[in-house]
Scaffold this active site. Structure first.
Site, PDB file in Angstrom:
ATOM      1  N   CYS A 122      33.756  39.799  42.689  1.00 19.04           N
ATOM      2  CA  CYS A 122      34.885  40.130  41.820  1.00 19.04           C
ATOM      3  C   CYS A 122      36.145  39.306  42.071  1.00 19.04           C
ATOM      4  O   CYS A 122      36.264  38.232  41.528  1.00 19.04           O
ATOM      5  CB  CYS A 122      35.163  41.635  41.907  1.00 19.04           C
ATOM      6  SG  CYS A 122      35.933  42.247  40.406  1.00 19.04           S
TER       7      CYS A 122
ATOM      8  N   ARG B 236      39.789  47.947  30.976  1.00 18.83           N
ATOM      9  CA  ARG B 236      39.137  47.402  32.169  1.00 18.83           C
ATOM     10  C   ARG B 236      37.626  47.524  32.006  1.00 18.83           C
ATOM     11  O   ARG B 236      37.127  48.420  31.316  1.00 18.83           O
ATOM     12  CB  ARG B 236      39.554  48.189  33.424  1.00 18.83           C
ATOM     13  CG  ARG B 236      40.844  47.706  34.044  1.00 18.83           C
ATOM     14  CD  ARG B 236      41.154  48.455  35.319  1.00 18.83           C
ATOM     15  NE  ARG B 236      40.505  47.911  36.506  1.00 18.83           N
ATOM     16  CZ  ARG B 236      40.888  46.808  37.120  1.00 18.83           C
ATOM     17  NH1 ARG B 236      41.897  46.082  36.655  1.00 18.83           N
ATOM     18  NH2 ARG B 236      40.263  46.403  38.218  1.00 18.83           N
TER      19      ARG B 236
ATOM     20  N   HIS C  25      30.185  45.245  42.412  1.00 22.19           N
ATOM     21  CA  HIS C  25      30.393  45.961  43.678  1.00 22.19           C
ATOM     22  C   HIS C  25      29.190  46.884  43.851  1.00 22.19           C
ATOM     23  O   HIS C  25      28.139  46.658  43.288  1.00 22.19           O
ATOM     24  CB  HIS C  25      31.676  46.815  43.607  1.00 22.19           C
ATOM     25  CG  HIS C  25      32.899  46.034  43.289  1.00 22.19           C
ATOM     26  ND1 HIS C  25      33.505  45.199  44.189  1.00 22.19           N
ATOM     27  CD2 HIS C  25      33.663  45.979  42.156  1.00 22.19           C
ATOM     28  CE1 HIS C  25      34.593  44.664  43.636  1.00 22.19           C
ATOM     29  NE2 HIS C  25      34.703  45.110  42.403  1.00 22.19           N
TER      30      HIS C  25
HETATM   31  N1  GLN Z   1      42.000  41.525  40.285  1.00 20.37           N
HETATM   32  C1  GLN Z   1      40.774  41.353  39.670  1.00 20.37           C
HETATM   33  C2  GLN Z   1      40.565  41.985  38.311  1.00 20.37           C
HETATM   34  O1  GLN Z   1      41.060  43.070  38.007  1.00 20.37           O
HETATM   35  C3  GLN Z   1      39.685  41.709  40.638  1.00 20.37           C
HETATM   36  C4  GLN Z   1      39.314  43.163  40.700  1.00 20.37           C
HETATM   37  C5  GLN Z   1      38.233  43.410  41.706  1.00 20.37           C
HETATM   38  O2  GLN Z   1      38.082  42.665  42.670  1.00 20.37           O
HETATM   39  N2  GLN Z   1      37.489  44.472  41.518  1.00 20.37           N
HETATM   40  O3  GLN Z   1      39.890  41.364  37.525  1.00 20.37           O
END
Ligand code: GLN
Length: 264
Positions: free
Chosen positions: A100, A137, A212
């Site tokens: 990520c 998101r 993840h």
């Molecule tokens: N900051 C990044 C995003 O929101 C990474 C998020 C994450 O590592 N889960 O895309």
């Protein structure tokens, strides 16, 4: 008794800044699965105190997710000789798993939700952009098939079936691949951008993913591939790891596939 051939050094990128999403589970999983096979494992944090020479010592690199602000701090530190050392390691085939926030830093740049573009290492041919704080998101369970040719073949051989990966994604940024090979094809979830069906990227022996979970305990065959590849690179001889009892991980995977309506 351990010998020189039993040593494995795991380099963990910025554990204090890039462990927001539980990706420390990847480091724990790698360490444990190598120790169960009798290897002597050292986990070396790669952070503000680390020199470029330290980076050259590691056999596997692990990088976790972070929030935009932490990514900025990391990129300010990961420059000059340290950035070059990391580039050289990955180019030389040191295996790694980057989740990520950390792959966003290996690409050309990351545009955060607020503020300035963060320049990346430019090692992987992709760009990542956050469409802004009001954008949806990408959150939820993700399932993808590993399609990156060499990795996909290795994993299919290990599993005896198509390499299906299950994880959990939580990102605002969207990644758009250039010439780099995708890690996989999304079956459920968003993947790189929710538009083109690609998930992650695979370059040399570096696995970049939005998944993840953490990734490796849910998909232990990838942990074994990383360990095997690291040892083969280090000792320049093919390594075959003794099998472990993964019955519980397998049961958990079957339960999740069922819950998500995925036919395996
Ligand atoms: N900051 C990044 C995003 O929101 C990474 C998020 C994450 O590592 N889960 O895309």
């Amino acid at each position: 008794m351990t010998t020189d051939k039993d040593q494995l050094i795991i380099g963990w990128l910025y554990p204090n800044l890039m462990s927001t999403y539980g990706d420390r589970g990847n480091t724990i999983c790698l360490r444990q699965r190598a120790q169960w096979r009798g290897y002597n494992v050292t986990v070396m944090p790669l952070d503000q105190q680390t020199s470029a020479a330290d980076i050259h010592k590691v056999d596997i690199i692990v990088g976790g997710g972070a929030q935009d602000r932490q990514q900025e701090i990391v990129m300010r530190d990961l420059s000059g000789a340290k950035a070059q050392a990391l580039r050289e390691k990955i180019e030389a085939g040191t295996p790694g798993v980057f989740t990520c926030g950390s792959p966003q830093l290996l690409g050309h740049y990351y545009e955060p939700a607020i503020g300035q573009r963060i320049e990346g290492l430019g090692l992987l041919d992709f760009v990542s952009k956050h469409p802004g704080i009001d954008a949806r998101r990408c959150i939820g369970n993700v399932v993808f098939e590993v399609t990156a040719s060499r990795l996909g073949q290795d994993l299919s051989k290990m599993l005896g079936t198509a390499p299906l990966v299950i994880g959990f994604e939580n990102h605002g940024g969207r990644t758009y691949l250039g010439k780099v090979e995708a890690l996989g094809r999304v079956i459920k979830g968003f993947g790189n951008n929710g538009e083109d069906g690609t998930e992650g990227a695979f370059y040399k022996n570096a696995i970049a993913t939005y998944s993840h979970g953490p990734l490796l305990p849910k998909n232990p065959f990838i942990a074994d591939w990383l360990i095997q590849t690291a040892l083969a690179e280090k000792y320049q001889t093919p390594i075959s790891l003794s099998p472990l009892d993964d019955a519980l991980a397998t049961q958990a995977r079957v339960a999740m596939f069922k819950r998500l309506g995925i036919v395996t």
